[in-house]
Design an enzyme around this catalytic site. Structure first.
Site, mmCIF file in Angstrom:
data_model
loop_
_atom_site.group_PDB
_atom_site.id
_atom_site.type_symbol
_atom_site.label_atom_id
_atom_site.label_comp_id
_atom_site.label_asym_id
_atom_site.label_seq_id
_atom_site.Cartn_x
_atom_site.Cartn_y
_atom_site.Cartn_z
ATOM 1 N N HIS A 174 -7.229 -9.233 6.762
ATOM 2 C CA HIS A 174 -7.198 -8.181 5.743
ATOM 3 C C HIS A 174 -5.746 -7.904 5.303
ATOM 4 O O HIS A 174 -5.451 -7.829 4.107
ATOM 5 C CB HIS A 174 -7.854 -6.919 6.324
ATOM 6 C CG HIS A 174 -7.946 -5.751 5.395
ATOM 7 N ND1 HIS A 174 -9.143 -5.272 4.901
ATOM 8 C CD2 HIS A 174 -6.981 -4.953 4.865
ATOM 9 C CE1 HIS A 174 -8.898 -4.232 4.105
ATOM 10 N NE2 HIS A 174 -7.597 -4.012 4.075
ATOM 11 N N GLU A 175 -4.840 -7.776 6.294
ATOM 12 C CA GLU A 175 -3.446 -7.441 5.963
ATOM 13 C C GLU A 175 -2.721 -8.623 5.308
ATOM 14 O O GLU A 175 -1.926 -8.432 4.385
ATOM 15 C CB GLU A 175 -2.686 -6.950 7.203
ATOM 16 C CG GLU A 175 -3.269 -5.701 7.868
ATOM 17 C CD GLU A 175 -3.587 -4.551 6.927
ATOM 18 O OE1 GLU A 175 -2.897 -4.394 5.899
ATOM 19 O OE2 GLU A 175 -4.556 -3.820 7.199
ATOM 20 N N GLN B 290 0.804 -1.217 0.000
ATOM 21 C CA GLN B 290 0.000 0.000 0.000
ATOM 22 C C GLN B 290 0.839 1.271 0.000
ATOM 23 O O GLN B 290 0.307 2.372 -0.179
ATOM 24 C CB GLN B 290 -0.924 0.023 1.224
ATOM 25 C CG GLN B 290 -1.986 -1.066 1.172
ATOM 26 C CD GLN B 290 -2.919 -0.943 2.345
ATOM 27 O OE1 GLN B 290 -2.618 -1.413 3.427
ATOM 28 N NE2 GLN B 290 -4.050 -0.277 2.141
HETATM 29 NI NI NI Z 1 -6.447 -2.582 3.158
#
Ligand code: NI
Length: 170
Positions: A134-135, A50
Site C-alpha cells: 500500500h505504501e 499524504q
Molecule cells: Ni494510504
C-alpha cells in the site's frame, strides 16, 4: 509537528514521488513528524505525499505503538518479490470512511533504505506485506482504488465527488 493529511482529489497523491538522495537531520526530523502525524490520524502507515511532500518516504507501524521494533522507516522502497494472494478490507488515511476488499500478494520482500541511507531487505506476510504494498504504491502515485474493478472504483469516486460538493471532504 503534526501535518494535516492530504485527501483524495489532491494531485500530489497521484504523481510519483521524488527519490531521496540526501540523508540528513532534516530527513530525520521529517520522519519523526511523519510518525507523529500517522499516530495522530490513527493510521498504521503513512507515505510522505499524504502530508503533501512528494518524496519517497513512508513510515509503518502495524502494531500502532505496541511494539517499538515494529516502527519501520521505508526510504526509496521497492517490492522485489511477491508470493500468493490475499484479499482483505483495506482503508487509507487519504480516503477516510471508505474501505474496500483489495487483493494483494500475501507475502512480499521489500528493499529500501533506512534513515541513514543503509539498504535493507525485509520479507513480510499478511498485514505487514499489505502495508508495504500500500505504501510503496503511494510513492508511485497509486491509490488502493486502482486495484478495484472499474465499477467499484467509479462508484467510490462518485461518492467522494458528492462529499466534495457538499463541503464534507476537508
Ligand atoms: Ni494510504
Amino acid at each position: 509537528m503534526i501535518y494535516p493529511i492530504v485527501k483524495f482529489g489532491d494531485p500530489v497523491l497521484e504523481k510519483p514521488a521524488e527519490k531521496v538522495t540526501v540523508f540528513d537531520d532534516e530527513l530525520k526530523k521529517l520522519i519523526d513528524d511523519m510518525f507523529e502525524s500517522m499516530y495522530a490520524a490513527h493510521g498504521v502507515g503513512l507515505a510522505a505525499p499524504q502530508i503533501g511532500i512528494s518524496r519517497h518516504i513512508a513510515v509503518v507501524d502495524v502494531t500502532f505503538k505496541e511494539d517499538p521494533k515494529a516502527k519501520l522507516v521505508l526510504i526509496n522502497p521497492e517490492i522485489i518479490s511477491k508470493e500468493g494472494k490475499h484479499t482483505q478490507s483495506e482503508g487509507c488515511l487519504s480516503i477516510p470512511d471508505f474501505r474496500e476488499n483489495v487483493t494483494r500478494a500475501q507475502k512480499v520482500t521489500l528493499r529500501a533504505q533506512d534513515v541513514n541511507g543503509k539498504v535493507f531487505e525485509k520479507t513480510a506476510e499478511d498485514l505487514l506485506a499489505r502495508a508495504f504494498q500500500h505504501e510503496t504504491d503511494h510513492l508511485n502515485g497509486k491509490l488502493y482504488m486502482s486495484h478495484l474493478s472499474a465499477l467499484k472504483r467509479d462508484l467510490m469516486k462518485r461518492k467522494i465527488r458528492k462529499l466534495i460538493k457538499a463541503g464534507e471532504w476537508e
